[in-house]
Design a protein around this motif. Structure first.
Motif, PDB file in Angstrom:
ATOM      1  N   ALA A 123      -1.671   2.343  -1.225  1.00  0.00           N
ATOM      2  CA  ALA A 123      -2.676   2.225  -0.169  1.00  0.00           C
ATOM      3  C   ALA A 123      -3.707   3.336  -0.355  1.00  0.00           C
ATOM      4  O   ALA A 123      -3.377   4.411  -0.855  1.00  0.00           O
ATOM      5  N   THR A 141       2.006   1.727   1.662  1.00  0.00           N
ATOM      6  CA  THR A 141       2.319   0.939   2.847  1.00  0.00           C
ATOM      7  C   THR A 141       3.280  -0.164   2.389  1.00  0.00           C
ATOM      8  O   THR A 141       3.607  -0.233   1.206  1.00  0.00           O
ATOM      9  N   THR A 142       3.707  -0.997   3.297  1.00  0.00           N
ATOM     10  CA  THR A 142       4.593  -2.097   2.909  1.00  0.00           C
ATOM     11  C   THR A 142       3.831  -3.411   2.931  1.00  0.00           C
ATOM     12  O   THR A 142       2.957  -3.618   3.778  1.00  0.00           O
ATOM     13  N   CYS A 165      -0.094   7.597  -1.407  1.00  0.00           N
ATOM     14  CA  CYS A 165      -0.215   6.923  -0.123  1.00  0.00           C
ATOM     15  C   CYS A 165       0.231   5.479  -0.342  1.00  0.00           C
ATOM     16  O   CYS A 165      -0.238   4.805  -1.265  1.00  0.00           O
ATOM     17  N   GLY A 192       3.092   2.002   9.372  1.00  0.00           N
ATOM     18  CA  GLY A 192       3.552   1.703   8.023  1.00  0.00           C
ATOM     19  C   GLY A 192       2.913   2.498   6.912  1.00  0.00           C
ATOM     20  O   GLY A 192       3.308   2.380   5.764  1.00  0.00           O
ATOM     21  N   VAL A 193       1.894   3.312   7.207  1.00  0.00           N
ATOM     22  CA  VAL A 193       1.298   4.163   6.183  1.00  0.00           C
ATOM     23  C   VAL A 193       2.263   5.321   5.921  1.00  0.00           C
ATOM     24  O   VAL A 193       2.792   5.921   6.853  1.00  0.00           O
ATOM     25  N   ARG A 194       2.501   5.614   4.654  1.00  0.00           N
ATOM     26  CA  ARG A 194       3.428   6.688   4.293  1.00  0.00           C
ATOM     27  C   ARG A 194       2.825   7.540   3.177  1.00  0.00           C
ATOM     28  O   ARG A 194       2.053   7.047   2.358  1.00  0.00           O
TER      29      ARG A 194
END
Length: 144
Positions: free
Chosen positions: A128, A118-119, A116, A53-55
């Motif tokens: 994040a 995440t959800t 950065c 989930g890290v983007r």
């Protein structure tokens, strides 16, 4: 790695427009390619984290064009770390045409801000902190 991450590209016909020079959108595409290959080469754990989930999202990007590139020019895109915050980063880019005889000519400069994220539990994107491994590697390619 040196003081910059380098992405090397040979301009092909598909990179050019009807006038024979490199279409402007390709410079932005090469920024993304340099960033992604940097991640692949130096932070595979960050790439693996994408499944968790890290983007990394591009918030903004731009390019200043100084000289034209043409088909079969060899260009080196040098990426460096600019500002690095807790959740956002600015990467700087220089585009250098390789000249016969070994010299270089600066043909463009650019910048890209990434975030950065995440959800959360509701599926919304939230900021994040950049993974520590990425922060360490980015510090090795600081802008001058």
């Amino acid at each position: 790695m040196g003081d910059a991450y380098e992405y090397r590209h040979i301009v092909t016909i598909e990179d050019t427009d009807l006038l024979g020079n490199v279409n402007y959108v390709n410079y932005i595409r090469w920024q993304g390619r340099a960033r992604e290959l940097f991640l692949r080469d130096y932070t595979p754990d960050v790439v693996a984290g994408f499944a968790d989930g890290v983007r990394l999202l591009t918030v903004s990007c731009h390019c200043d064009y100084l000289r034209e590139l043409r088909v079969f020019d060899e260009v080196v895109v040098r990426m460096r770390q600019g500002e690095l915050g807790q959740t956002q980063s600015v990467m700087t880019f220089e585009y250098w045409r390789q000249l016969p005889g070994g010299g270089e000519e600066l043909v463009a400069t650019g910048e890209q801000r990434i975030a950065c994220v995440t959800t959360d539990a509701n599926g919304h994107l939230v900021p994040a902190r950049f993974p520590e491994s990425m922060r360490r590697v980015l510090s090795q390619v600081q802008s001058r």
